[in-house]
Design a protein around this motif. Structure first.
Motif, mmCIF file in Angstrom:
data_model
loop_
_atom_site.group_PDB
_atom_site.id
_atom_site.type_symbol
_atom_site.label_atom_id
_atom_site.label_comp_id
_atom_site.label_asym_id
_atom_site.label_seq_id
_atom_site.Cartn_x
_atom_site.Cartn_y
_atom_site.Cartn_z
ATOM 1 N N UNK A 12 -3.375 -11.888 -1.596
ATOM 2 C CA UNK A 12 -4.748 -11.534 -1.242
ATOM 3 C C UNK A 12 -4.908 -10.290 -0.384
ATOM 4 N N UNK A 13 -3.863 -9.864 0.330
ATOM 5 C CA UNK A 13 -4.052 -8.856 1.363
ATOM 6 C C UNK A 13 -4.511 -7.513 0.821
ATOM 7 N N UNK A 14 -4.086 -7.140 -0.388
ATOM 8 C CA UNK A 14 -4.519 -5.859 -0.941
ATOM 9 C C UNK A 14 -6.034 -5.825 -1.120
ATOM 10 N N UNK A 15 -6.592 -6.926 -1.620
ATOM 11 C CA UNK A 15 -8.045 -6.993 -1.815
ATOM 12 C C UNK A 15 -8.771 -6.959 -0.474
ATOM 13 N N UNK A 64 4.931 -5.585 1.072
ATOM 14 C CA UNK A 64 4.943 -4.796 -0.151
ATOM 15 C C UNK A 64 3.557 -4.767 -0.790
ATOM 16 N N UNK A 65 2.892 -5.919 -0.857
ATOM 17 C CA UNK A 65 1.556 -5.980 -1.449
ATOM 18 C C UNK A 65 0.576 -5.116 -0.677
ATOM 19 N N UNK A 66 0.692 -5.135 0.654
ATOM 20 C CA UNK A 66 -0.193 -4.313 1.481
ATOM 21 C C UNK A 66 0.056 -2.831 1.221
ATOM 22 N N UNK A 67 1.307 -2.434 1.159
ATOM 23 C CA UNK A 67 1.628 -1.020 0.962
ATOM 24 C C UNK A 67 1.244 -0.545 -0.434
ATOM 25 N N UNK A 68 1.246 -1.434 -1.397
ATOM 26 C CA UNK A 68 0.861 -1.067 -2.758
ATOM 27 C C UNK A 68 -0.654 -1.030 -2.955
ATOM 28 N N UNK A 69 -1.408 -1.381 -1.918
ATOM 29 C CA UNK A 69 -2.869 -1.392 -2.007
ATOM 30 C C UNK A 69 -3.454 0.009 -2.051
ATOM 31 N N UNK A 70 -2.682 0.997 -1.599
ATOM 32 C CA UNK A 70 -3.191 2.357 -1.512
ATOM 33 C C UNK A 70 -3.964 2.636 -0.244
ATOM 34 N N UNK A 71 -4.000 1.663 0.672
ATOM 35 C CA UNK A 71 -4.730 1.799 1.936
ATOM 36 C C UNK A 71 -3.755 2.180 3.045
#
Length: 225
Positions: A16-19, A47-54
């Motif tokens: 969920x963190x990317x969203x 990894x999910x956070x870093x792949x969010x583009x934020x």
């Protein structure tokens, strides 16, 4: 210009963190910094956070609870206001702008909260979820000096009730908290998450919070006697 920091405590939030991060940067009033405090996740939260583009500041700590992670984030904030959000919830685009507008209208307020609406993980928000007052981490915008003065967000047994306790202490210290009567945040219903459903082991935290509040009142009354 208004500057604010965002603190996101995260534990096993890879789904969920990317969203969540994208809902933060989509604000009509953009944050000056975003701080993600990873509370000892064992999944691919980072990894999910870093792949969010934020772009964000990443801090990792041993697992100690969401309150501990929030407190750690507070200590690293560099701006006059702090907004917080759980790593599985979302903000609607004008949330922060509306909250700053309320602070301008009512400068006596120490923090501003909003209504929130539930939605189910894996399904788009259809606007039909349960609506209620979000006296919660996800909806809070607080003055940094107040956040630091109230002190650490304490994790009770079961890790439920940390914000109930913290907000209770804020009120006891005389800080005024405001509520915007508008849905500006979304609470994700996610099986297995910290806030999902009733759980006797986790819910005992609420009993401990009530006990601590009664003890503080007793000590205060004794001191006034």
């Amino acid at each position: 210009m208004t500057y604010y920091s965002v603190v996101i405590p995260a534990y096993n939030a890879a789904r969920t963190i990317a969203e969540t991060l994208r809902s933060v940067v989509a604000q009509s009033l953009a944050p000056a910094e975003i701080i993600v405090v990873d509370d000892g996740s064992t999944d691919e939260t980072e990894l999910a956070a870093r792949q969010s583009g934020v772009e964000f500041i990443y801090i990792r700590q041993d697992n100690a609870g969401p309150g501990s992670a929030t407190t750690r984030g507070f200590a690293h904030c560099a701006h006059p206001h702090i907004a917080t959000v759980d790593a599985d919830d979302l903000w609607l685009p004008e949330k922060i702008e509306r909250q700053f507008r309320r602070l301008e209208e009512m400068p006596q307020l120490a923090a501003v909260f909003t209504l929130w609406r539930t939605f189910r993980h894996g399904e788009p928000d259809d606007g039909k979820g349960t609506v209620g007052p979000g006296w919660s981490r996800t909806t809070m915008l607080v003055r940094r000096d107040v956040a630091l003065a109230v002190g650490p967000v304490i994790d009770p047994p079961g890790n439920r009730g940390d914000m109930v306790d913290w907000l209770g202490r804020a009120r006891e210290d005389g800080h005024q908290l405001g509520m915007i009567d508008e849905v500006l945040s979304l609470r994700r219903i996610l099986p297995g998450s910290m806030s999902y459903g009733r759980d006797p082991d986790r819910d005992r935290g609420y009993l401990e919070v009530a006990r601590m509040a009664m003890l503080r009142r007793k000590l205060k009354n004794a001191g006034q006697g």
